[in-house]
Design a protein around this motif. Structure first.
Motif, PDB file in Angstrom:
ATOM      1  N   ILE A 192       0.853  -1.185   0.000  1.00  0.00           N
ATOM      2  CA  ILE A 192       0.000   0.000   0.000  1.00  0.00           C
ATOM      3  C   ILE A 192       0.891   1.238   0.000  1.00  0.00           C
ATOM      4  N   ASN A 193       0.614   2.146  -0.929  1.00  0.00           N
ATOM      5  CA  ASN A 193       1.421   3.358  -1.023  1.00  0.00           C
ATOM      6  C   ASN A 193       0.459   4.523  -1.207  1.00  0.00           C
ATOM      7  N   PRO A 194       0.364   5.407  -0.182  1.00  0.00           N
ATOM      8  CA  PRO A 194      -0.604   6.507  -0.253  1.00  0.00           C
ATOM      9  C   PRO A 194      -0.441   7.341  -1.534  1.00  0.00           C
ATOM     10  N   GLN A 195       0.803   7.555  -1.958  1.00  0.00           N
ATOM     11  CA  GLN A 195       1.046   8.374  -3.161  1.00  0.00           C
ATOM     12  C   GLN A 195       0.431   7.723  -4.401  1.00  0.00           C
ATOM     13  N   ALA A 196       0.493   6.384  -4.451  1.00  0.00           N
ATOM     14  CA  ALA A 196      -0.018   5.686  -5.632  1.00  0.00           C
ATOM     15  C   ALA A 196      -1.546   5.747  -5.669  1.00  0.00           C
ATOM     16  N   GLY A 197      -2.158   5.794  -4.478  1.00  0.00           N
ATOM     17  CA  GLY A 197      -3.614   5.909  -4.457  1.00  0.00           C
ATOM     18  C   GLY A 197      -4.341   4.616  -4.128  1.00  0.00           C
ATOM     19  N   ASN A 198      -3.612   3.586  -3.637  1.00  0.00           N
ATOM     20  CA  ASN A 198      -4.344   2.360  -3.296  1.00  0.00           C
ATOM     21  C   ASN A 198      -4.726   2.288  -1.821  1.00  0.00           C
ATOM     22  N   VAL A 199      -4.749   3.456  -1.164  1.00  0.00           N
ATOM     23  CA  VAL A 199      -5.360   3.516   0.164  1.00  0.00           C
ATOM     24  C   VAL A 199      -6.332   4.697   0.160  1.00  0.00           C
ATOM     25  N   ILE A 200      -7.536   4.458   0.708  1.00  0.00           N
ATOM     26  CA  ILE A 200      -8.579   5.479   0.735  1.00  0.00           C
ATOM     27  C   ILE A 200      -8.829   5.845   2.198  1.00  0.00           C
ATOM     28  N   PHE A 201      -8.943   7.130   2.478  1.00  0.00           N
ATOM     29  CA  PHE A 201      -9.297   7.571   3.831  1.00  0.00           C
ATOM     30  C   PHE A 201     -10.707   8.120   3.750  1.00  0.00           C
ATOM     31  N   GLY A 202     -11.560   7.805   4.743  1.00  0.00           N
ATOM     32  CA  GLY A 202     -12.894   8.382   4.639  1.00  0.00           C
ATOM     33  C   GLY A 202     -13.836   7.934   5.727  1.00  0.00           C
ATOM     34  N   SER A 203     -15.116   8.235   5.503  1.00  0.00           N
ATOM     35  CA  SER A 203     -16.158   7.788   6.417  1.00  0.00           C
ATOM     36  C   SER A 203     -17.339   7.343   5.570  1.00  0.00           C
ATOM     37  N   ALA A 204     -17.614   6.036   5.592  1.00  0.00           N
ATOM     38  CA  ALA A 204     -18.686   5.496   4.743  1.00  0.00           C
ATOM     39  C   ALA A 204     -20.037   6.042   5.191  1.00  0.00           C
ATOM     40  N   LYS A 205     -20.168   6.254   6.496  1.00  0.00           N
ATOM     41  CA  LYS A 205     -21.440   6.723   7.036  1.00  0.00           C
ATOM     42  C   LYS A 205     -21.752   8.123   6.498  1.00  0.00           C
ATOM     43  N   ASP A 206     -20.716   8.974   6.443  1.00  0.00           N
ATOM     44  CA  ASP A 206     -20.926  10.348   5.976  1.00  0.00           C
ATOM     45  C   ASP A 206     -20.650  10.506   4.480  1.00  0.00           C
ATOM     46  N   LYS A 207     -20.377   9.372   3.826  1.00  0.00           N
ATOM     47  CA  LYS A 207     -20.281   9.333   2.353  1.00  0.00           C
ATOM     48  C   LYS A 207     -19.138  10.118   1.722  1.00  0.00           C
ATOM     49  N   TRP A 208     -18.057  10.413   2.473  1.00  0.00           N
ATOM     50  CA  TRP A 208     -16.914  11.057   1.818  1.00  0.00           C
ATOM     51  C   TRP A 208     -15.696  10.151   1.923  1.00  0.00           C
ATOM     52  N   GLY A 209     -14.770  10.319   1.001  1.00  0.00           N
ATOM     53  CA  GLY A 209     -13.545   9.527   1.051  1.00  0.00           C
ATOM     54  C   GLY A 209     -12.630   9.953  -0.082  1.00  0.00           C
ATOM     55  N   PHE A 210     -11.318   9.826   0.141  1.00  0.00           N
ATOM     56  CA  PHE A 210     -10.396  10.188  -0.944  1.00  0.00           C
ATOM     57  C   PHE A 210      -9.089   9.430  -0.833  1.00  0.00           C
ATOM     58  N   SER A 211      -8.412   9.293  -1.985  1.00  0.00           N
ATOM     59  CA  SER A 211      -7.039   8.802  -1.980  1.00  0.00           C
ATOM     60  C   SER A 211      -6.183  10.054  -2.099  1.00  0.00           C
ATOM     61  N   LEU A 212      -4.875   9.952  -1.843  1.00  0.00           N
ATOM     62  CA  LEU A 212      -4.046  11.166  -1.922  1.00  0.00           C
ATOM     63  C   LEU A 212      -4.085  11.813  -3.307  1.00  0.00           C
ATOM     64  N   PRO A 213      -3.888  11.013  -4.396  1.00  0.00           N
ATOM     65  CA  PRO A 213      -3.921  11.656  -5.716  1.00  0.00           C
ATOM     66  C   PRO A 213      -5.240  12.394  -5.957  1.00  0.00           C
ATOM     67  N   MET A 214      -6.351  11.802  -5.500  1.00  0.00           N
ATOM     68  CA  MET A 214      -7.661  12.430  -5.711  1.00  0.00           C
ATOM     69  C   MET A 214      -7.761  13.722  -4.900  1.00  0.00           C
ATOM     70  N   ALA A 215      -7.250  13.684  -3.668  1.00  0.00           N
ATOM     71  CA  ALA A 215      -7.312  14.863  -2.807  1.00  0.00           C
ATOM     72  C   ALA A 215      -6.491  16.008  -3.415  1.00  0.00           C
ATOM     73  N   GLN A 216      -5.307  15.633  -3.941  1.00  0.00           N
ATOM     74  CA  GLN A 216      -4.459  16.683  -4.533  1.00  0.00           C
ATOM     75  C   GLN A 216      -5.161  17.296  -5.738  1.00  0.00           C
ATOM     76  N   LYS A 217      -5.795  16.432  -6.541  1.00  0.00           N
ATOM     77  CA  LYS A 217      -6.459  16.926  -7.743  1.00  0.00           C
ATOM     78  C   LYS A 217      -7.605  17.877  -7.379  1.00  0.00           C
ATOM     79  N   LYS A 218      -8.286  17.551  -6.254  1.00  0.00           N
ATOM     80  CA  LYS A 218      -9.464  18.356  -5.898  1.00  0.00           C
ATOM     81  C   LYS A 218      -9.151  19.423  -4.846  1.00  0.00           C
ATOM     82  N   GLY A 219      -7.871  19.508  -4.465  1.00  0.00           N
ATOM     83  CA  GLY A 219      -7.480  20.530  -3.501  1.00  0.00           C
ATOM     84  C   GLY A 219      -8.082  20.342  -2.123  1.00  0.00           C
ATOM     85  N   ILE A 220      -8.049  19.109  -1.645  1.00  0.00           N
ATOM     86  CA  ILE A 220      -8.611  18.829  -0.308  1.00  0.00           C
ATOM     87  C   ILE A 220      -7.507  18.216   0.538  1.00  0.00           C
TER      88      ILE A 220
END
Length: 736
Positions: A192-220
């Motif tokens: 698992i490498n956060p930079q590559a994007g195969n780990v997701i951080f989030g909360s299923a209950k509150d319906k949000w989640g992101f991988s690092l590449p996605m967060a960088q792309k969306k500025g979060i």
């Protein structure tokens, strides 16, 4: 995104197998598996035309509930686009409760990738470890989803730096497990490498989640997350969910990191197919060839109130169409496919055909059970399957059930039959003598849950007897040879018995050694791994489901060939009910040394052979320090540290023993074993002793001899319950 698909659109995606992904969500109990599946379904489930007419996407789940379909479908198909290309993702249901025995959850066999859900606060737990290990053993590529990140803010009130350390710590532990259990050729690539994007951080209950590449792309970043949860404005969390929706994060990762069926089967089939890789069948699977012979691995049997039994599984090669005749390897019979359907969301839709690499639902295979391998009938002689029937987790507790309202009897019998098909570890029998309906399961909890299902799904209330624990009979020494005579004195058999060693029992239980193997191959395994004499091992002629072995060491006995099947049947019958208490015998090697058999078939029928075989075996059994084995349960208990003493007191009082105690902050984890016979009211005792603050899981562990001090007492109680004479049988009763 268009989600009202037609069956044709989904099928055309399924035919281009580079657009298919087969994944499952696996997790420790309560880490958020169900919430994650439900979120994905609500956001990306393909809505079938039948349901679309009734409701919009969001009310979709309510319709499900009103129609009484459980959202626990065997498979849910999702639709997701990446860079304008559409993909079908099959989300295959994995059973929520994974047992410690490491028995491979069948569902893993049909997955190519898994989303492993870990609670950010609790971190990696035993079950996470078990499931990940099984995942790697089956060559299923893991993606990590750290769920409930909001708890780090709301409950633990961590600073951004502390949060980061906490998350990195989970990733580090996860990678250590991959390093420990992964195979050399996949380890590096699957880390698992956060930079590559195969780990997701989030909360299923509150319906949000992101991988690092996605967060960088969306500025979060994590600071936004902390702000959203500490702000008094409740809409901040919803805003987060619209910026980084969890389904996008998870499905993007699944499409990017999970291989498609064609890539995956190349390296997975050699691992999961138990059979030669040179056969035409295996080659077709290695290439996921839609034109090859059909191989269909069934992972789930469910009863549909309208359609009957539905088998869901993965087509590893060939193309499934209705009318095909399939050979069921474990059931040893052939059946015709009446109907083939694909999944749209959790609903089944009829399809003409389903090509290799996909998940299909089939009607017509009602003799199949989960774990079955179905092949084109023309290839029924191919040696191999994905799994043979396991007897690892044998049902150990039995209750008698009768309906509260006698009118419901036929309804109850039908419901019990359906339950036992859906759950292979539940066994339903009728006691011929008393006419009682007996339900056997893996433990008290298992039976409680089954009775709850009877009530909820079938509306049947039952009255039950107190649970009865099932024992096994066994021996602890080697016997001399005893002669057993047939009632007409014309046939004589000479048998001796001795205990099997632990390694042999293990090889038979886990299916490495089985009756239908080639003798030489079996002998080689037993010689190399279990210290057998090669010539003796080559002469094994029967292996009984309770792990007993029959060896034929005779030479040149006249007429033995003609009656050998009757002898084997006699051996099996003797193993079904031992002499001590009529409980099944386990772990015994029975050796036939010699025999004298009457030449006239009229004088050597089953009525003559069975008693002769049985008498000789039982005489040997009674002289070999016979004993009862009782089922032992493994407990995994989590409890606040200051209450450890209370927990250990309960366990020791119940003849249990503590195997291991470990501590994480102020919680302790106690691993212990206790006899199933003592575990009846353990739940209430543990709750009482800890004020309801202990959490635990139970699991069948092994069979162990009943302590000599209570052995006779236990035998007498069973004999009394079964209405057997009080005196124990003696050797003289069997040999005259």
């Amino acid at each position: 995104m268009p989600r009202y698909k037609t069956v044709e659109q989904v099928l055309s995606l399924m035919k281009d197998r580079t657009r298919v992904r087969n994944i499952g969500i696996i997790a420790h109990v309560d880490h958020g598996k169900t919430t994650t599946s439900d979120t994905l379904l609500a956001a990306a489930g393909i809505i079938s035309p039948k349901v679309a007419g009734e409701a919009l996407a969001l009310d979709y789940l309510n319709v499900e509930q009103q129609r009484g379909i459980t959202v626990k479908a065997a498979n849910i198909s999702l639709y997701h686009e990446v860079e304008g290309k559409g993909y079908v993702i099959n989300l295959i249901d994995t059973p929520g409760h994974v047992d410690f025995s490491g028995r491979v959850t069948r569902s893993l066999r049909v997955l190519d990738g898994s989303i492993v859900v870990v609670d950010a606060v609790e971190g990696i737990m035993t079950q996470t470890e078990t499931v990940l290990r099984q995942s790697l053993e089956e060559r299923v590529r893991p993606i990590l989803f750290i769920n409930k990140v909001d708890r780090l803010v709301k409950e633990l009130k961590l600073s951004p730096q502390e949060m980061l350390n906490r998350l990195l710590d989970i990733i580090r532990q996860f990678n250590n497990l991959i390093d420990m259990y992964g195979e050399p050729e996949f380890k590096e690539k699957w880390m698992i490498n956060p930079q590559a994007g195969n780990v997701i951080f989030g909360s299923a209950k509150d319906k949000w989640g992101f991988s690092l590449p996605m967060a960088q792309k969306k500025g979060i970043n994590m600071k936004h997350v902390i702000d959203a949860y500490t702000s008094s404005d409740k809409s901040k969390v919803e805003e987060l969910a619209s910026q980084v929706p969890i389904h996008e994060a998870l499905l993007d990762a699944a499409i990017k990191f999970v291989p498609n069926p064609i890539e995956a089967q190349k390296y997975r089939i050699p691992k999961i197919w138990k059979g030669s890789l040179d056969s035409e069948v295996a080659k077709a699977m290695l290439n996921a060839d839609p034109n090859g012979p059909i191989v269909f691995m069934i992972t789930d049997m469910k009863v549909d109130p309208h359609a009957g039994l539905v088998a869901t599984g993965r087509v590893f090669s060939g193309t499934l169409r209705s009318g095909e005749e399939l050979w069921l390897v474990n059931a040893k019979t052939s059946q015709r496919v009446l109907q083939v359907s694909l999944y749209m969301g959790p609903t089944r839709e009829l399809a003409e055909e389903i090509p290799a690499g996909n998940i299909a639902a089939v009607l017509g295979l009602d003799r199949a059970r989960s774990g079955e391998t179905a092949l084109s009938v023309a290839f029924k002689d191919v040696q191999g399957s994905f799994e043979r029937l396991h007897y690892i987790s044998e049902p150990v507790v039995t209750i008698a059930v009768e309906p509260k309202n006698p009118k419901d009897l036929t309804k109850m019998i039908d419901a019990l039959r359906k339950l036992s098909i859906e759950d292979p570890n539940l066994i339903v029998k009728i006691n011929e003598e008393t006419g009682e309906y007996l339900l056997s399961g893996m433990g008290f909890l298992h039976l409680e849950v089954s009775l709850q299902l009877l009530r909820e799904n079938y509306g049947i209330d039952v009255i039950t007897t107190p649970p009865i624990v099932v024992y096994r009979e066994s021996i602890r020494a080697k016997s001399q040879i005893f002669e057993g005579k047939s009632p007409n004195k014309h046939n004589k058999f000479y048998f001796s018995v001795e205990p099997l060693n632990d390694k042999t029992i293990e090889l038979i239980s886990n299916g490495t050694v089985r009756e239908d193997m080639d003798n030489k191959e079996m002998a080689k395994i037993l010689r190399d791994e279990a210290d057998w004499d090669y010539d003796e091992a080559k002469r094994i002629i029967a292996i009984d489901e309770n792990v007993n072995v029959l060896v034929d060491m005779t030479s040149g006995v006249q007429h033995l060939r003609e009656v050998i099947d009757t002898v084997i049947q006699g051996f099996r019958l003797a193993m079904k009910e031992g002499p001590l208490a009529h409980e099944p015998i386990r772990g015994v090697k029975v050796i036939m040394h010699d025999a004298i058999i009457h030449e006239d078939p009229a004088h050597r029928g089953p009525a003559q052979i069975y008693p002769a075989v049985r008498n000789s075996i039982f005489a040997g059994f009674l002289t070999s320090r016979p004993t009862l084995l009782e089922p032992i349960q493994k407990l995994d208990i989590r409890v606040p540290t200051d209450l450890i003493g209370n927990v250990t007191a309960v366990i020791t009082r119940k003849r249990g023993k503590i195997l291991d105690v470990s501590q994480v902050s102020n919680m302790a984890r106690v691993i212990a074993e206790i006899p199933v016979a003592e575990s009846y009211d353990m739940a209430s005792e543990l709750r009482g002793a800890t004020g309801g603050r202990a959490f635990w899981g139970t699991e069948f562990s092994r069979w162990a001899p009943v302590p000599d001090s209570i052995l006779l007492d236990v035998i007498n109680k069973i004999r009394e319950r079964k209405g057997l004479p009080k005196e124990l049988p003696k050797v003289e009763d069997f040999i005259s």
